[in-house]
Design a protein around this motif. Sequence first.
Motif, mmCIF file in Angstrom:
data_model
loop_
_atom_site.group_PDB
_atom_site.id
_atom_site.type_symbol
_atom_site.label_atom_id
_atom_site.label_comp_id
_atom_site.label_asym_id
_atom_site.label_seq_id
_atom_site.Cartn_x
_atom_site.Cartn_y
_atom_site.Cartn_z
ATOM 1 N N ILE A 145 0.864 -1.180 0.000
ATOM 2 C CA ILE A 145 0.000 0.000 0.000
ATOM 3 C C ILE A 145 0.898 1.227 0.000
ATOM 4 O O ILE A 145 1.862 1.302 0.771
ATOM 5 C CB ILE A 145 -0.929 0.037 1.217
ATOM 6 N N THR A 146 0.574 2.182 -0.837
ATOM 7 C CA THR A 146 1.406 3.377 -0.967
ATOM 8 C C THR A 146 0.757 4.598 -0.309
ATOM 9 O O THR A 146 -0.441 4.612 -0.023
ATOM 10 C CB THR A 146 1.668 3.721 -2.441
ATOM 11 N N ASP A 147 1.594 5.612 -0.116
ATOM 12 C CA ASP A 147 1.069 6.938 0.159
ATOM 13 C C ASP A 147 0.901 7.630 -1.193
ATOM 14 O O ASP A 147 0.849 6.960 -2.231
ATOM 15 C CB ASP A 147 1.982 7.705 1.125
ATOM 16 N N ASP A 148 0.834 8.940 -1.227
ATOM 17 C CA ASP A 148 0.713 9.644 -2.509
ATOM 18 C C ASP A 148 1.999 9.467 -3.312
ATOM 19 O O ASP A 148 3.096 9.746 -2.811
ATOM 20 C CB ASP A 148 0.452 11.135 -2.280
ATOM 21 N N VAL A 149 1.861 9.029 -4.552
ATOM 22 C CA VAL A 149 3.014 8.786 -5.426
ATOM 23 C C VAL A 149 2.947 9.755 -6.603
ATOM 24 O O VAL A 149 1.927 9.815 -7.300
ATOM 25 C CB VAL A 149 3.021 7.343 -5.953
ATOM 26 N N PRO A 150 4.000 10.519 -6.859
ATOM 27 C CA PRO A 150 3.966 11.477 -7.966
ATOM 28 C C PRO A 150 4.040 10.772 -9.321
ATOM 29 O O PRO A 150 4.593 9.674 -9.445
ATOM 30 C CB PRO A 150 5.204 12.341 -7.727
ATOM 31 N N ASP A 156 13.907 4.014 -8.186
ATOM 32 C CA ASP A 156 14.753 4.341 -7.041
ATOM 33 C C ASP A 156 13.998 5.165 -6.003
ATOM 34 O O ASP A 156 14.171 4.991 -4.798
ATOM 35 C CB ASP A 156 15.998 5.109 -7.493
ATOM 36 N N ASP A 157 13.170 6.082 -6.478
ATOM 37 C CA ASP A 157 12.423 6.941 -5.562
ATOM 38 C C ASP A 157 11.129 6.297 -5.081
ATOM 39 O O ASP A 157 10.551 6.720 -4.069
ATOM 40 C CB ASP A 157 12.092 8.274 -6.230
ATOM 41 N N ALA A 158 10.652 5.276 -5.797
ATOM 42 C CA ALA A 158 9.358 4.669 -5.471
ATOM 43 C C ALA A 158 9.377 3.917 -4.152
ATOM 44 O O ALA A 158 8.350 3.820 -3.468
ATOM 45 C CB ALA A 158 8.932 3.722 -6.592
ATOM 46 N N ALA A 159 10.537 3.390 -3.776
ATOM 47 C CA ALA A 159 10.618 2.567 -2.558
ATOM 48 C C ALA A 159 10.123 3.309 -1.326
ATOM 49 O O ALA A 159 9.496 2.714 -0.435
ATOM 50 C CB ALA A 159 12.043 2.087 -2.360
ATOM 51 N N SER A 240 10.511 -5.924 -9.029
ATOM 52 C CA SER A 240 10.331 -5.592 -7.622
ATOM 53 C C SER A 240 9.128 -4.662 -7.471
ATOM 54 O O SER A 240 8.608 -4.111 -8.451
ATOM 55 C CB SER A 240 11.577 -4.902 -7.084
ATOM 56 N N PHE A 241 8.705 -4.459 -6.221
ATOM 57 C CA PHE A 241 7.585 -3.541 -5.999
ATOM 58 C C PHE A 241 7.916 -2.107 -6.426
ATOM 59 O O PHE A 241 7.066 -1.441 -7.033
ATOM 60 C CB PHE A 241 7.132 -3.596 -4.546
ATOM 61 N N PRO A 242 9.121 -1.574 -6.164
ATOM 62 C CA PRO A 242 9.425 -0.239 -6.689
ATOM 63 C C PRO A 242 9.338 -0.167 -8.213
ATOM 64 O O PRO A 242 8.897 0.845 -8.764
ATOM 65 C CB PRO A 242 10.859 0.010 -6.193
ATOM 66 N N GLN A 243 9.734 -1.231 -8.893
ATOM 67 C CA GLN A 243 9.619 -1.260 -10.351
ATOM 68 C C GLN A 243 8.156 -1.280 -10.787
ATOM 69 O O GLN A 243 7.784 -0.640 -11.781
ATOM 70 C CB GLN A 243 10.358 -2.477 -10.920
ATOM 71 N N LEU A 244 7.320 -2.021 -10.060
ATOM 72 C CA LEU A 244 5.893 -2.038 -10.383
ATOM 73 C C LEU A 244 5.278 -0.659 -10.180
ATOM 74 O O LEU A 244 4.481 -0.193 -11.003
ATOM 75 C CB LEU A 244 5.165 -3.067 -9.519
ATOM 76 N N ILE A 245 5.662 0.011 -9.086
ATOM 77 C CA ILE A 245 5.137 1.359 -8.836
ATOM 78 C C ILE A 245 5.526 2.299 -9.969
ATOM 79 O O ILE A 245 4.692 3.053 -10.487
ATOM 80 C CB ILE A 245 5.662 1.897 -7.491
ATOM 81 N N ALA A 246 6.808 2.267 -10.369
ATOM 82 C CA ALA A 246 7.284 3.154 -11.436
ATOM 83 C C ALA A 246 6.548 2.879 -12.742
ATOM 84 O O ALA A 246 6.211 3.812 -13.490
ATOM 85 C CB ALA A 246 8.789 2.976 -11.623
ATOM 86 N N HIS A 247 6.276 1.616 -13.024
ATOM 87 C CA HIS A 247 5.556 1.259 -14.252
ATOM 88 C C HIS A 247 4.129 1.805 -14.223
ATOM 89 O O HIS A 247 3.656 2.412 -15.194
ATOM 90 C CB HIS A 247 5.527 -0.268 -14.401
ATOM 91 N N ILE A 248 3.444 1.626 -13.079
ATOM 92 C CA ILE A 248 2.051 2.054 -12.971
ATOM 93 C C ILE A 248 1.932 3.573 -12.972
ATOM 94 O O ILE A 248 0.959 4.136 -13.498
ATOM 95 C CB ILE A 248 1.428 1.447 -11.695
ATOM 96 N N ALA A 249 2.940 4.257 -12.414
ATOM 97 C CA ALA A 249 2.896 5.719 -12.304
ATOM 98 C C ALA A 249 3.478 6.427 -13.529
ATOM 99 O O ALA A 249 3.672 7.642 -13.499
ATOM 100 C CB ALA A 249 3.640 6.171 -11.047
#
Length: 338
Positions: A145-150, A156-159, A240-249
């Motif tokens: 679960i994330t907070d607000d993601v730009p 690297d910053d998604a973690a 990884s989860f940071p990579q998934l976040i970066a892809h979705i964002a």
Amino acid sequence: MKLASLNHGRDGQLILVSRDHQSAMFVHDIAPTLQFALDNWHLVEQELQHQYELLNAGKAEIAFKFNPLDCHSPLPRAFQWADGSAYVNHIELVRKARGAEMPPSFWVNPLVYQGMSDGFLPPHGDIEMRNPEWGWDFEAELAIITDDVPIAVTADDAAQHIKLVMLVNDISLRNLIPDELAKGFGFFQSKPTSSFSPIAVTPDELGEHWSEGKLHLEMQVTLNGEHFGHPNAGQDMTFSFPQLIAHIAKSRALGAGTIIGSGTISNRDSSVGSCCLAEKRMLEKITHGEITTPFLQPGDHLSITMTPPDGAPLFGEINQRVIACEPVSQTPPHQIKR
């Protein structure tokens, strides 16, 4: 920290859970719901952490015995639920069984679908089967679960935006999937509501097992009391989860409370078993030429949990039974006899 939501109201009532899962405490004066906490994480995190330390030290002003049966999923509903497919081995097996080649892009661009998020099942809630012919399947996964993601955040910053980790049972209706995908517009009817572990934990609670955005522990799955699989979630995780976040964002910002799933956990070593029925069925077809394992049936009992080698509890257990449920009437309201 370990957080849970009592099954009170549509968004639950937030509580802190002790590290050993024996006690809990209300925190409504800090954050009435988990969504509120995530919306205001930078304001409430420090005080929640302080109360969590008091709870574990036995110094909480008011504590009560924790009962996971009283819990809903940590977020009973969410603004966004995006499920990835980080274990490419799983995709490769499914495609191989039907004689299809896997595009090379699958190794560099994760698959993601946006699922139903306006209401989840409790971790001990029944799976209501309305039509056995739909091919009901479970999928044992991890989720964050994330907070607000730009928008356009880098991996690297998604973690730093990963606030909580939990387990998920992503239910799939396998026999509805082919026709939906053939339309070229993705899943909808074939992906009903999911359920999550009773407890969501902050990454620091996972210690050395949490590394580089992956959780290096075995997912333990039993079906009808028998071992089904125990693949390691950190092994063979292509993204990884940071990579998934970066892809979705890539093209959108993500709001606080966004849930992102890992997809079915899968290891190349098939001796560890599987985390879904579809994969086991595909392995049977590849190895023996025929499928012998059925999809879920009424009366089946599923357990999904994750316990480190020292035996300390982490997320609690997703423990669900499959029950037969009458199909929803397809008769137009004006034709129903009253």
